[in-house]
Design a protein around this motif. Structure first.
Motif, short mmCIF file in Angstrom:
data_model
loop_
_atom_site.label_atom_id
_atom_site.label_comp_id
_atom_site.label_asym_id
_atom_site.label_seq_id
_atom_site.Cartn_x
_atom_site.Cartn_y
_atom_site.Cartn_z
N ILE A 29 0.83 -1.21 0.00
CA ILE A 29 0.00 0.00 0.00
C ILE A 29 0.87 1.26 0.00
O ILE A 29 0.56 2.25 -0.65
CB ILE A 29 -0.93 0.02 1.24
N LYS A 30 1.97 1.20 0.75
CA LYS A 30 2.84 2.37 0.91
C LYS A 30 4.25 1.89 1.16
O LYS A 30 4.46 0.87 1.82
CB LYS A 30 2.33 3.19 2.10
N ILE A 31 5.23 2.63 0.63
CA ILE A 31 6.63 2.27 0.85
C ILE A 31 7.47 3.54 0.96
O ILE A 31 7.31 4.46 0.16
CB ILE A 31 7.14 1.33 -0.27
N ASN A 32 8.31 3.60 1.98
CA ASN A 32 9.16 4.77 2.25
C ASN A 32 10.50 4.33 2.77
O ASN A 32 10.64 3.24 3.32
CB ASN A 32 8.53 5.67 3.32
N SER A 33 11.46 5.21 2.66
CA SER A 33 12.72 5.02 3.37
C SER A 33 12.97 6.29 4.18
O SER A 33 12.58 7.38 3.78
CB SER A 33 13.88 4.77 2.41
N ALA A 34 13.61 6.11 5.33
CA ALA A 34 13.85 7.26 6.19
C ALA A 34 15.02 6.98 7.12
O ALA A 34 15.35 5.82 7.39
CB ALA A 34 12.60 7.57 7.02
N TRP A 35 15.62 8.05 7.60
CA TRP A 35 16.66 7.96 8.62
C TRP A 35 15.95 7.90 9.97
O TRP A 35 15.12 8.74 10.29
CB TRP A 35 17.58 9.15 8.56
N ILE A 36 16.26 6.90 10.77
CA ILE A 36 15.65 6.75 12.08
C ILE A 36 16.72 7.12 13.12
O ILE A 36 17.69 6.38 13.33
CB ILE A 36 15.16 5.30 12.31
N ASP A 37 16.54 8.29 13.73
CA ASP A 37 17.55 8.82 14.65
C ASP A 37 17.84 7.90 15.82
O ASP A 37 19.00 7.62 16.12
CB ASP A 37 17.11 10.19 15.20
N TYR A 38 16.79 7.42 16.48
CA TYR A 38 17.03 6.64 17.70
C TYR A 38 17.68 5.29 17.41
O TYR A 38 18.28 4.69 18.29
CB TYR A 38 15.76 6.48 18.53
N LEU A 39 17.58 4.80 16.17
CA LEU A 39 18.27 3.56 15.79
C LEU A 39 19.58 3.83 15.08
O LEU A 39 20.38 2.92 14.86
CB LEU A 39 17.37 2.71 14.88
N ASN A 40 19.78 5.09 14.68
CA ASN A 40 20.98 5.51 13.98
C ASN A 40 21.20 4.70 12.69
O ASN A 40 22.30 4.24 12.40
CB ASN A 40 22.20 5.41 14.89
N THR A 41 20.12 4.53 11.92
CA THR A 41 20.19 3.76 10.68
C THR A 41 19.07 4.18 9.73
O THR A 41 18.10 4.81 10.15
CB THR A 41 20.09 2.24 10.96
#
Length: 94
Positions: A29-41
């Motif tokens: 339905i939906k697909i994104n990529s993002a920087w996740i600060d708390y996981l540092n990845t």
């Protein structure tokens, strides 16, 4: 960035069977990529609608944010894409 954004757009509406059995199979339905600060990845976030009409969000950690990595990753490392739910169901039975 535009290359993998276009790949994501092509995946919308397709049905997927993930290689990882812990992830649900269903329609993207939906697909994104993002920087996740708390996981540092970086993380790939895919919203899946299962055959039961339930939605799930699959989050996959990524190594980096380069276009080459995404192209290799989406070429088959993620799972198998299908055009219809019927094709997916036939593949799940095998």
């Amino acid at each position: 960035m535009s290359i993998y954004r276009s790949l994501f757009d092509l995946m919308l509406g397709k049905w997927i069977r993930f290689n990882n059995k812990d992830y649900p199979s269903g329609k993207i339905i939906k697909i994104n990529s993002a920087w996740i600060d708390y996981l540092n990845t970086y993380q790939l976030s895919i919203t899946i609608e299962q055959s039961t009409k339930e939605t799930s969000i699959v989050r996959i950690p990524l190594e980096n944010d380069s276009e080459d990595f995404y192209i290799k990753f989406l070429r088959g490392s993620l799972g198998t894409l299908f055009d219809s739910d019927r094709e997916l169901e036939d593949n799940l039975v095998c």
